[in-house]
Design an enzyme around this catalytic site. Structure first.
Site, PDB file in Angstrom:
ATOM      1  N   SER A   1       0.838  -1.204   0.000  1.00 33.31           N
ATOM      2  CA  SER A   1       0.000   0.000   0.000  1.00 33.31           C
ATOM      3  C   SER A   1       0.869   1.248   0.000  1.00 33.31           C
ATOM      4  O   SER A   1       2.010   1.224   0.503  1.00 33.31           O
ATOM      5  CB  SER A   1      -0.877   0.018   1.257  1.00 33.31           C
ATOM      6  OG  SER A   1      -1.417   1.301   1.491  1.00 33.31           O
TER       7      SER A   1
ATOM      8  N   TYR B   1      -1.686  -0.943  10.390  1.00 36.61           N
ATOM      9  CA  TYR B   1      -1.921  -1.384   9.007  1.00 36.61           C
ATOM     10  C   TYR B   1      -0.763  -0.946   8.108  1.00 36.61           C
ATOM     11  O   TYR B   1      -0.242  -1.738   7.315  1.00 36.61           O
ATOM     12  CB  TYR B   1      -3.248  -0.807   8.506  1.00 36.61           C
ATOM     13  CG  TYR B   1      -3.475  -0.911   7.016  1.00 36.61           C
ATOM     14  CD1 TYR B   1      -3.949  -2.090   6.444  1.00 36.61           C
ATOM     15  CD2 TYR B   1      -3.235   0.173   6.165  1.00 36.61           C
ATOM     16  CE1 TYR B   1      -4.164  -2.181   5.073  1.00 36.61           C
ATOM     17  CE2 TYR B   1      -3.451   0.094   4.808  1.00 36.61           C
ATOM     18  CZ  TYR B   1      -3.920  -1.086   4.257  1.00 36.61           C
ATOM     19  OH  TYR B   1      -4.135  -1.170   2.899  1.00 36.61           O
TER      20      TYR B   1
HETATM   21  N1  LIG Z   1      -8.712  -0.173  -1.414  1.00 35.96           N
HETATM   22  C1  LIG Z   1      -7.653   0.552  -1.179  1.00 35.96           C
HETATM   23  O1  LIG Z   1      -7.695   1.803  -1.193  1.00 35.96           O
HETATM   24  C2  LIG Z   1      -6.351  -0.112  -0.914  1.00 35.96           C
HETATM   25  C3  LIG Z   1      -6.235  -1.459  -0.701  1.00 35.96           C
HETATM   26  N2  LIG Z   1      -5.010  -2.025  -0.461  1.00 35.96           N
HETATM   27  C4  LIG Z   1      -4.866  -3.441  -0.199  1.00 35.96           C
HETATM   28  O2  LIG Z   1      -5.789  -4.212  -0.935  1.00 35.96           O
HETATM   29  C5  LIG Z   1      -6.176  -5.340  -0.151  1.00 35.96           C
HETATM   30  C6  LIG Z   1      -7.660  -5.256   0.164  1.00 35.96           C
HETATM   31  O3  LIG Z   1      -8.377  -5.377  -0.951  1.00 35.96           O
HETATM   32  P1  LIG Z   1      -9.426  -4.410  -1.567  1.00 35.96           P
HETATM   33  O4  LIG Z   1      -9.417  -4.914  -2.928  1.00 35.96           O
HETATM   34  O5  LIG Z   1      -9.157  -2.990  -1.307  1.00 35.96           O
HETATM   35  O6  LIG Z   1     -10.751  -4.684  -0.714  1.00 35.96           O
HETATM   36  P2  LIG Z   1     -11.730  -5.930  -0.574  1.00 35.96           P
HETATM   37  O7  LIG Z   1     -12.562  -5.642   0.605  1.00 35.96           O
HETATM   38  O8  LIG Z   1     -12.391  -6.193  -1.871  1.00 35.96           O
HETATM   39  O9  LIG Z   1     -10.763  -7.145  -0.299  1.00 35.96           O
HETATM   40  C7  LIG Z   1     -10.403  -7.641   0.970  1.00 35.96           C
HETATM   41  C8  LIG Z   1     -10.271  -9.121   0.773  1.00 35.96           C
HETATM   42  O10 LIG Z   1      -9.566  -9.704   1.855  1.00 35.96           O
HETATM   43  C9  LIG Z   1     -10.206 -10.925   2.157  1.00 35.96           C
HETATM   44  N3  LIG Z   1      -9.907 -11.305   3.528  1.00 35.96           N
HETATM   45  C10 LIG Z   1      -9.937 -10.530   4.646  1.00 35.96           C
HETATM   46  N4  LIG Z   1      -9.612 -11.267   5.731  1.00 35.96           N
HETATM   47  C11 LIG Z   1      -9.366 -12.533   5.282  1.00 35.96           C
HETATM   48  C12 LIG Z   1      -8.999 -13.746   5.906  1.00 35.96           C
HETATM   49  N5  LIG Z   1      -8.795 -13.830   7.229  1.00 35.96           N
HETATM   50  N6  LIG Z   1      -8.861 -14.847   5.141  1.00 35.96           N
HETATM   51  C13 LIG Z   1      -9.052 -14.795   3.795  1.00 35.96           C
HETATM   52  N7  LIG Z   1      -9.392 -13.664   3.130  1.00 35.96           N
HETATM   53  C14 LIG Z   1      -9.543 -12.555   3.881  1.00 35.96           C
HETATM   54  C15 LIG Z   1     -11.683 -10.647   1.956  1.00 35.96           C
HETATM   55  O11 LIG Z   1     -12.425 -11.850   1.818  1.00 35.96           O
HETATM   56  C16 LIG Z   1     -11.638  -9.817   0.699  1.00 35.96           C
HETATM   57  O12 LIG Z   1     -11.659 -10.651  -0.422  1.00 35.96           O
HETATM   58  C17 LIG Z   1      -5.449  -5.292   1.139  1.00 35.96           C
HETATM   59  O13 LIG Z   1      -4.305  -6.086   1.064  1.00 35.96           O
HETATM   60  C18 LIG Z   1      -5.126  -3.807   1.256  1.00 35.96           C
HETATM   61  O14 LIG Z   1      -4.004  -3.590   2.057  1.00 35.96           O
HETATM   62  C19 LIG Z   1      -3.884  -1.287  -0.432  1.00 35.96           C
HETATM   63  C20 LIG Z   1      -3.941   0.050  -0.640  1.00 35.96           C
HETATM   64  C21 LIG Z   1      -5.163   0.739  -0.901  1.00 35.96           C
HETATM   65  C1  LIG Z   2      -4.379   4.187   0.882  1.00 38.92           C
HETATM   66  C2  LIG Z   2      -5.505   3.528   1.515  1.00 38.92           C
HETATM   67  O1  LIG Z   2      -6.575   4.088   1.597  1.00 38.92           O
HETATM   68  C3  LIG Z   2      -5.312   2.212   1.989  1.00 38.92           C
HETATM   69  C4  LIG Z   2      -6.505   1.536   2.465  1.00 38.92           C
HETATM   70  O2  LIG Z   2      -4.237   1.671   2.001  1.00 38.92           O
END
Ligand SMILES: NC(=O)C1=CN([C@@H]2O[C@H](COP(=O)(O)OP(=O)(O)OC[C@H]3O[C@@H](n4cnc5c(N)ncnc54)[C@H](O)[C@@H]3O)[C@@H](O)[C@H]2O)C=CC1
Ligand SMILES: CC(=O)C(C)=O
Length: 292
Positions: free
Chosen positions: A184, A197
């Site tokens: 991130s 985080y």
């Molecule tokens: N949306 C954003 O602005 C940003 C997101 N990220 C990263 O993206 C990832 C999150 O994904 P997004 O696509 O944003 O949201 P999202 O909510 O679509 O994805 C989160 C995912 O993590 C899974 N998850 C959570 N806990 C779990 C567990 N214990 N076991 C298995 N799966 C688990 C959920 O089922 C879901 O599929 C994270 O790694 C986050 O750090 C990084 C920077 C910015």
């Molecule tokens: C930049 C940001 O919003 C995350 C969730 O990493």
């Protein structure tokens, strides 16, 4: 005055709202995130490959799944417990003519990570690409309010889970195969309210560099993508309504990103196009943040 593009238009449509639980749900988001860019045409870059995407049911992971499908990869999507989003992702992925299996699992459990990999190999006979994407965040303004339980969950999901998955995948990966880790922008610029985080993302960035060095002699490449503010279920599931409405407005581009805008980086890092890249992180964040 220049006309607005679709990303600027959707950004203006997003009003402040929240979801009650983490992981959040994509099917309840209105407007829905853009996860399939029509202009993105596959050219067989991942044909014959098998990929696991943890957290691939929704958000950025779903967009990566769709782009990988367009490039010809068969997929296993691992997710915690949101079957409706996972079923939808499977349907869209299959519409591009590849195979897709979905499996609910808990990335914090080493045994379940191993089971997800075994499930993949049982179904598709091999594994070539691991995308470590599942993650959680718990915004907390006061350091003293970060509980031991929150700290444990964040590190166990975002760091232990990435290592468990890499350990489980490694015996199946061969020369030319790849691991792509989602880190991130917060790893690079810090975040006053995502203290532990952003620390996990710092760990993921270092893990990416160390693992790339460790696996280089096996011909397995390890790289990362560092998203900035992206419109996914994670955001309304963890931030308050005001933050959701203004997410990304502080960036030089003045808007949040859509999941489809990140997917090509994950394709690049998984494919032979990046054959001389390892230990690197690509930054997709609307510009302006420190990237060293
Ligand atoms: N949306 C954003 O602005 C940003 C997101 N990220 C990263 O993206 C990832 C999150 O994904 P997004 O696509 O944003 O949201 P999202 O909510 O679509 O994805 C989160 C995912 O993590 C899974 N998850 C959570 N806990 C779990 C567990 N214990 N076991 C298995 N799966 C688990 C959920 O089922 C879901 O599929 C994270 O790694 C986050 O750090 C990084 C920077 C910015
Ligand atoms: C930049 C940001 O919003 C995350 C969730 O990493």
């Amino acid at each position: 005055m220049s006309s607005k593009n679709k990303y600027e238009r959707i950004d203006e449509e997003i009003k402040g709202y929240t979801q009650e639980e983490q992981p959040g749900t994509e099917h309840t988001m209105d407007p829905a995130p853009i996860y399939d860019a029509e202009y993105y045409k596959g050219s067989g870059k991942l044909k014959g490959k098998v990929a696991i995407i943890t957290g691939g049911d929704s958000g950025i992971g779903r967009a990566v799944a769709v782009a990988y499908a367009k490039e010809g990869a068969d997929l296993v999507i691992g997710y915690l417990d949101e079957d409706k989003d996972a079923e939808e992702t499977k349907k869209v992925v299959q519409s591009y003519g590849v195979k897709c299996e979905i499996k609910s699992f808990d990335v914090t459990k080493k045994s379940e990570c191993k089971e997800l990999v075994e499930f993949t190999v049982d179904n598709f006979g091999k594994l070539n690409i691991l995308v470590n994407h599942a993650g959680v965040q718990y915004p907390t303004e006061d350091l003293l309010e970060i509980t031991e339980e929150q700290l444990k969950t964040t590190f166990e999901t975002n760091v232990y889970g990435f290592i468990f998955m890499a350990q489980a995948a490694l015996p199946h990966l061969e020369k030319g195969d790849a691991i792509v880790n989602t880190t991130s922008v917060t790893a690079y610029r810090g975040s006053p309210e995502l203290i532990e985080y952003s620390a996990t993302n710092g760990a993921i960035t270092s893990l990416t560099r160390s693992l790339s060095a460790n696996l280089a002699d096996k011909g397995i490449r390890v790289n990362g993508v560092a998203p900035g503010p992206i419109y996914t279920p994670l955001i309304p599931a963890t931030f308050d309504a005001e933050k959701v409405e203004k997410h990304g407005h502080e960036t030089p581009m003045g808007r949040r990103g859509q999941p489809s805008e990140l997917a090509p980086c994950y394709v690049l890092l998984a494919s032979e196009d990046s054959s001389y890249m390892t230990g690197q992180v690509l930054h997709v964040n609307g510009g302006g943040f420190t990237t060293t």
